[in-house]
Design an enzyme around this catalytic site. Structure first.
Site, PDB file in Angstrom:
ATOM      1  N   HIS A 142     105.847  21.435  66.447  1.00  0.00           N
ATOM      2  CA  HIS A 142     106.498  20.835  65.273  1.00  0.00           C
ATOM      3  C   HIS A 142     106.877  19.381  65.552  1.00  0.00           C
ATOM      4  CE1 HIS A 142     107.778  25.200  64.655  1.00  0.00           C
ATOM      5  NE2 HIS A 142     107.142  24.928  63.541  1.00  0.00           N
ATOM      6  N   GLY A 171     100.190  22.023  61.072  1.00  0.00           N
ATOM      7  CA  GLY A 171      99.514  22.261  62.345  1.00  0.00           C
ATOM      8  C   GLY A 171      98.192  22.996  62.154  1.00  0.00           C
ATOM      9  N   LYS A 172      97.211  22.631  62.988  1.00  0.00           N
ATOM     10  CA  LYS A 172      95.932  23.342  62.956  1.00  0.00           C
ATOM     11  C   LYS A 172      96.045  24.744  63.533  1.00  0.00           C
ATOM     12  CE  LYS A 172      92.679  19.504  63.332  1.00  0.00           C
ATOM     13  NZ  LYS A 172      91.524  18.993  64.120  1.00  0.00           N
ATOM     14  N   SER A 217     104.272  28.723  69.471  1.00  0.00           N
ATOM     15  CA  SER A 217     104.571  29.390  68.205  1.00  0.00           C
ATOM     16  C   SER A 217     106.005  29.885  68.259  1.00  0.00           C
ATOM     17  CB  SER A 217     103.630  30.588  68.027  1.00  0.00           C
ATOM     18  OG  SER A 217     104.145  31.487  67.064  1.00  0.00           O
TER      19      SER A 217
END
Ligand code: PAF
Length: 275
Positions: free
Chosen positions: A33, A144-145, A182
Site C-alpha cells: 500500500h 495493486g497488481k 497482503s
C-alpha cells in the site's frame, strides 16, 4: 495530514487540492500500500488515501468481521508516506441505507477466476470504487497488481463509463522469500507463513516453463495445482490467462499472466505473475 470521516469534508478538501491521486484501501496497510501511495505522489499535487472495509465485497462466511482494523498504525504510515488526506468513513456514511444501485461487471470479467469462487465480490468492489471515485473525483487512481482481476475490472469500468480517471497498476511488493504482501498474511500461523512462499514458487515455475517454450498450458496448470495439493494446500485455481482480458489463451498467444488462488489452513491467498 487531514483525516475526513464525512463525504462533505473530503469534498471540500478535494475542491482545493489541485490534481488528485487516489489510493483506495481497506486499511491494515503494508509496504505494498505504501509503495502505491509513494508512487501516487509523483502523479498529483495531493494524495487522498481511503480506508474502508467494504461489506459489499465480502460474502457471508468470509472475513469481513475479522478483517484487521489498525487505524492508528495506518495513519502513522500514511503520514510518513506524505499522504495529504485520509478518507475513513463509517459504514453509516458510505451506506446510510442499504445500497440499492450497483455496478454489475459482466460475467466474462467478474464471474471467472476469483469471481467464480467469490460470487458477487467484484460487483461489491466496482460499486464501492465507483462511489469513492464520485466522492473524491480523482484525476488518477492507483491499485495493486496483486489483485490483478480487480485492476482489470476497474480499468474496464472506468473505460465503459467514460470516467476521466487514469488508472495505474502498482507492482506487487513481496517479502524476501517471495510471498506477496497482503493484509491476510497476518492470519497465517508460523508454520503456514513458512509454507506460504510455495505459492509464488509454483507460479514462478509455471511461468519459467512457458518462457522456455512449453505451450501445454492445461498440463502446466494441472501440475501446479497437484504440487500445491501435495504440500497440503487447497487450490481454487492456477490459471494461465491473457493479460488484456484474462480469457484463456491459445498456444500461439503471448502477453500472458499466471494467476493462482489457494487456501492454506483457513487463509485464502492469491498471487499472480506476468509473463
Ligand atoms: O483492494 C482493496 O483493498 C479493495 O478491494 C478496494 C479496492 C479498496 C475496494 O474496497
Amino acid at each position: 495530514m487531514l483525516i475526513h470521516d464525512t463525504i462533505a469534508s473530503l469534498r471540500a478538501a478535494r475542491a482545493k487540492a489541485g490534481r488528485v491521486a487516489l489510493v483506495p484501501t481497506m486499511g491494515n496497510l503494508h509496504e505494498g500500500h505504501i509503495a502505491l501511495m509513494t508512487q501516487a505522489r509523483g502523479h498529483a499535487d495531493q494524495v487522498i488515501a481511503t480506508i474502508f472495509v467494504n461489506r459489499l465485497q465480502f460474502r457471508p462466511g468470509e472475513d469481513f468481521e475479522k478483517y484487521p482494523r489498525t487505524f492508528e498504525a495506518d495513519c502513522q504510515r500514511m503520514e510518513a508516506a506524505g499522504v495529504e488526506h485520509v478518507f475513513a468513513p463509517l459504514e453509516s456514511e458510505m451506506y446510510p441505507q442499504p445500497q440499492t444501485y450497483h455496478v454489475e461487471p459482466p460475467p466474462e470479467q467478474a464471474g471467472i477466476l476469483d469471481g467464480e469462487f467469490r460470487p458477487g465480490h467484484f460487483r461489491g468492489v466496482a460499486t464501492v470504487v465507483m462511489k469513492l471515485f464520485q466522492i473524491a473525483q480523482p484525476d488518477v487512481a492507483l491499485f495493486g497488481k496483486k489483485d490483478y482481476q480487480q485492476l482489470m475490472v476497474i480499468r474496464n469500468m472506468v473505460s465503459d463509463f467514460n470516467l476521466p480517471i487514469e488508472i495505474i497498476g502498482g507492482e506487487t511488493v513481496r517479502a524476501s522469500d517471495g510471498l506477496a504482501l497482503s493484509s491476510r498474511n497476518g492470519y497465517l500461523t508460523d508454520a503456514e507463513r513458512a509454507e506460504a512462499p510455495a505459492l509464488y514458487r509454483e507460479i514462478s515455475g509455471l511461468a519459467a516453463a512457458v518462457l522456455t517454450g512449453d505451450r501445454n498450458f492445461s498440463r502446466l496448470e494441472a501440475m501446479a495445482m497437484e504440487n500445491l495439493k501435495l504440500r497440503g494446500w487447497f487450490p481454487d485455481y492456477v490459471a494461465l490467462r491473457k493479460k488484456a482480458d484474462l480469457q484463456s489463451p491459445s498456444a500461439q498467444d503471448s502477453g500472458l499472466v499466471v494467476l493462482a488462488a489457494a487456501r492454506l489452513g483457513s487463509t485464502r491467498l492469491i498471487d499472480n505473475l506476468e509473463i
